[in-house]
Design an enzyme around this catalytic site. Structure first.
Site, PDB file in Angstrom:
ATOM      1  N   CYS A 333      20.454 -69.690 -21.826  1.00  0.00           N
ATOM      2  CA  CYS A 333      21.702 -69.017 -22.182  1.00  0.00           C
ATOM      3  C   CYS A 333      22.975 -69.803 -21.844  1.00  0.00           C
ATOM      4  CB  CYS A 333      21.756 -67.603 -21.595  1.00  0.00           C
ATOM      5  SG  CYS A 333      21.175 -67.428 -19.906  1.00  0.00           S
ATOM      6  N   ARG A 362      10.416 -73.000 -14.243  1.00  0.00           N
ATOM      7  CA  ARG A 362      10.553 -72.075 -13.121  1.00  0.00           C
ATOM      8  C   ARG A 362       9.685 -72.559 -11.966  1.00  0.00           C
ATOM      9  NH1 ARG A 362      11.975 -67.098 -15.882  1.00  0.00           N
ATOM     10  NH2 ARG A 362      13.460 -67.775 -17.476  1.00  0.00           N
ATOM     11  N   GLN A 380      10.664 -70.551 -24.294  1.00  0.00           N
ATOM     12  CA  GLN A 380      11.199 -69.240 -24.647  1.00  0.00           C
ATOM     13  C   GLN A 380      11.709 -69.260 -26.083  1.00  0.00           C
ATOM     14  OE1 GLN A 380      14.102 -68.320 -21.443  1.00  0.00           O
ATOM     15  NE2 GLN A 380      12.820 -66.547 -21.069  1.00  0.00           N
ATOM     16  N   ASP A 382      14.161 -68.024 -27.499  1.00  0.00           N
ATOM     17  CA  ASP A 382      15.408 -67.399 -27.071  1.00  0.00           C
ATOM     18  C   ASP A 382      16.368 -67.207 -28.233  1.00  0.00           C
ATOM     19  OD1 ASP A 382      15.809 -66.490 -24.552  1.00  0.00           O
ATOM     20  OD2 ASP A 382      16.384 -68.409 -23.701  1.00  0.00           O
ATOM     21  N   HIS A 384      20.497 -65.715 -28.647  1.00  0.00           N
ATOM     22  CA  HIS A 384      21.693 -65.140 -28.033  1.00  0.00           C
ATOM     23  C   HIS A 384      22.663 -64.799 -29.140  1.00  0.00           C
ATOM     24  CE1 HIS A 384      19.886 -67.321 -24.597  1.00  0.00           C
ATOM     25  NE2 HIS A 384      20.253 -66.214 -23.968  1.00  0.00           N
ATOM     26  N   LYS A 467      19.683 -52.534 -20.755  1.00  0.00           N
ATOM     27  CA  LYS A 467      18.779 -53.297 -21.612  1.00  0.00           C
ATOM     28  C   LYS A 467      17.679 -52.394 -22.140  1.00  0.00           C
ATOM     29  CE  LYS A 467      15.495 -54.840 -18.085  1.00  0.00           C
ATOM     30  NZ  LYS A 467      14.606 -55.924 -17.633  1.00  0.00           N
ATOM     31  N   HIS A 513      21.263 -60.939 -25.030  1.00  0.00           N
ATOM     32  CA  HIS A 513      20.120 -61.821 -24.795  1.00  0.00           C
ATOM     33  C   HIS A 513      18.906 -61.187 -25.483  1.00  0.00           C
ATOM     34  CE1 HIS A 513      22.043 -63.937 -21.268  1.00  0.00           C
ATOM     35  NE2 HIS A 513      22.739 -62.813 -21.280  1.00  0.00           N
TER      36      HIS A 513
END
Length: 648
Positions: A333, A362, A380, A382, A384, A467, A513
């Site tokens: 992000c 991670r 990911q 991902d 946004h 969320k 997100h």
């Protein structure tokens, strides 16, 4: 029972003004109480056999319970047999669980020989405010209110035979535990989840309302073991974790790479069609970026140690330019935010939908790693989205619809939603009441519009916004959390993001997100277990294999395989020296959707025979019809196991 919304023991005194609701033993709350009570019996059994054992904690968890112990020697499977026998004796004895309120001083005096319990007494206030460390569930022991000890009382003598620090509630007596319980496995665990603390011995168990429910659970475990993605990954030659690379870091073999490529390409096509733009960002960044995003404050333990770079020295070795710390990115992000921030944005540019298959890293503890579902490096999918406040509900609605549609493409169709709400404690969240009310109602409306089951989760929201989590149920009934839609006004504020609105004023966008799969690796593992390795035709690494009855029919069948390849089908011809029956067995074990077999009759009639995953067969299918059927099964994302699955 539940009294005025709080779980209480049945022995609790109630008044006429109290609202009292029954709690059935087979309800979610009832099962938690049953399992926590069984954990107490386990701890009592351990100290009956080994009086020197020191008690950790014993909370209920999904489908069971555990209890941690500090013992001189590690537990063995033989120990579990002895504990099982002792637990059965305690259960039959019908000991009463009796709640007793104590002061901190009284608790310390009674539990003076239990160092871990003494530590928890000091954490009483913190645990009540949810400041527990990780997975260790200290709140089952102490809370912000009164401190309590549960005595196990012999029903005949009235004597207290064992005790434990605990909030409760518990069953009225041990006999109610019945015979639907079992000890399952041993593990090691750090006290309070920190590797800086002593390592304790953990015993896991499960408990159910009846013996039949226990057996059904054990059957599910057996089926889960058969479907374990780590086992299937080896058997089907899909992926591995070479020691030379390191723990939690996977490599994808050609067959696994085919499945992953199909997943990613399908998702990419769908995203582009839905207005998303793909971007690419580096795997590493200077420290300053993660300080501004606050990841280095709130998430530092989850990040890999820094890499020192950019230092310069003169010929004498003196530092002429100080170096900087770089970090492997734990999330995409912040970099997507920098893309937004690169130039001025207008309301006409919004919503802006950025997508990336971005690999992140991670620093997971080695004991937490688990195949592809918990790794140190993963990708990911991902996205946004940057939206104006008045676009939030409409865009979130589109996101949820898109996510559900996409997951259905992969054969998942049993979904439910969880809406995470803010905590009642004002100190635990930021932003205005107006923002929280607006954004929460927007997501609530989105969830209701979806028509899916919605569960609201008070106090589970991030400190900056609500969320929605989407959960799916797999073929054997397990629930997996997949997609998340997180409303975030915090990062746009931290990075000073703006857009020029219709009135010419500079305003803050809201960031959404959205991870659809969560991680590609984990989603692959879920699909692999869901299908037990037998993927739908469109995802299968090899979709068709040709098996000639004898070598002389290989050229005929090879021409059909070439025709299928020309039609975009992943097809192979088996020309190995194995006998035909062994070839059939090999490709059945590899879970190939279609085996095409040809002999003299097929060659003469210009046909081919289908063999399906269930072992059934259909003979004499014209070549053009065979190609058409296979291509149709791929295009329609069909799961084909039998002849009936191929019929229109």
């Amino acid at each position: 029972m539940r009294v005025n919304g709080e779980l209480k023991d049945l022995a609790t005194n109630v008044t006429e003004t109290d609202v009292v609701e029954p709690v059935a033993i087979d309800s979610p709350d009832g099962l938690s109480i049953l399992r926590h009570s069984t954990a107490h019996v386990l701890a009592q059994a351990v100290q009956a056999i080994n009086p020197e054992a020191k008690l950790g904690i014993g909370p209920p968890v999904t489908d069971g319970f555990y209890y941690d112990f500090d013992v001189a020697e590690t537990f063995t499977p033989e120990d579990l047999k002895a504990l099982d026998k002792e637990m059965a004796r305690i259960v039959r004895g019908g000991q009463r669980f009796q709640r007793r309120v104590v002061t901190d001083e009284e608790a310390r005096a009674e539990l003076a020989s239990e160092p871990y319990k003494l530590e928890l007494i000091g954490l009483k206030g913190a645990a009540g405010h949810g400041e527990s460390s990780g997975d260790d569930h200290e709140s089952v022991e102490v809370g912000a209110g009164e401190l309590t000890i549960y005595d196990n009382v012999d029903p005949k003598s009235g004597e207290t035979v064992w005790k434990d620090l605990c909030r409760g509630p518990h069953l009225p007596n041990t006999r109610m535990i019945g015979n639907g319980w079992s000890l399952t496995r041993l593990a090691a665990a750090y006290w309070r989840g920190s590797e800086k603390n002593p390592q304790l011995q953990r015993i896991y168990g499960t408990a159910w309302a009846t013996k039949d429910e226990l057996r059904a659970y054990q059957h599910r475990l057996e089926e889960a073991a058969r479907r374990d993605h780590r086992k299937l990954g080896r058997e089907l030659d899909l992926f591995s974790f070479p020691d030379e690379i390191g723990s939690g870091l996977s490599v994808w073999h050609p067959r696994g790479g085919v499945v992953r490529m199909e997943m990613e390409q399908h998702a990419r096509r769908r995203h582009v069609a839905d207005g998303y733009t793909y971007v690419y960002t580096p795997h590493i960044s200077k420290e300053d970026l993660f300080l501004q995003s606050n990841h280095l404050i709130t998430y530092k333990e989850g990040m890999f140690p820094p890499i020192r770079m950019d230092e310069e020295r003169d010929a004498d070795g003196n530092v002429t330019k100080q170096g900087q710390d770089y970090y492997l990115k734990p999330m995409n992000c912040p970099m997507h935010i920098l893309i937004y921030k690169e130039r001025g944005r207008s309301y006409r540019d919004l919503p802006m939908r950025l997508a990336e298959n971005g690999t992140v890293y991670r620093n997971e503890l080695s004991g937490a790693l688990h195949g592809l579902t918990r790794v140190r490096g993963f990708t990911q999918d991902d996205s946004h989205l940057f939206v104006t406040p008045d676009q939030l509900e409409e865009e979130a609605t589109k996101v949820i619809a898109f996510v559900i549609s996409m997951l259905r493409d992969f054969g998942l169709d049993d979904f439910e939603l969880e809406l995470s709400l803010r905590d009642d404690d004002k100190e635990k969240w930021i932003g205005s009441d107006e923002f929280w009310e607006y954004s929460t109602n927007a997501l609530r409306n989105v969830a209701r519009t979806s028509g899916l089951k919605l569960t609201e989760m008070p106090g589970e929201a991030a400190f900056y916004g609500p969320k929605i989590d989407l959960k799916t149920r797999d073929a054997i009934g397990r629930t997996w959390q997949l997609s998340t839609v997180q409303v975030d006004p915090n990062l746009p504020e931290r990075f000073g993001l703006e857009f020029t609105d219709r009135d010419g004023q500079k305003k803050r966008p809201i960031m959404i997100h959205r991870a659809l799969f969560g991680s590609i690796e984990r989603f692959f593992a879920i699909l692999l277990e869901h299908y037990a390795g037998a993927f739908p035709v469109w995802l299968a690494p090899v979709q068709v294999v040709g098996i000639p009855v004898a070598d002389e029919y290989a050229p005929y069948l090879g021409a059909i395989i070439d025709q299928l390849k020309g039609a975009g089908v992943r097809a192979e011809l088996d020309v190995s020296d194995d006998r035909m029956q062994k070839k059939i067995r090999t490709h059945t074990q590899q879970k190939v959707p279609f085996q095409l077999i040809a002999g003299e009759n097929d060659r003469a009639a210009e046909t081919v025979s289908f063999r399906f995953r269930d072992g059934s067969q259909e003979n004499g299918v014209p070549i053009a019809e065979a190609v058409r059927r296979i291509r149709l099964a791929i295009d329609e994302h069909r799961q084909v196991v039998t002849k009936a699955d191929l019929e229109e």
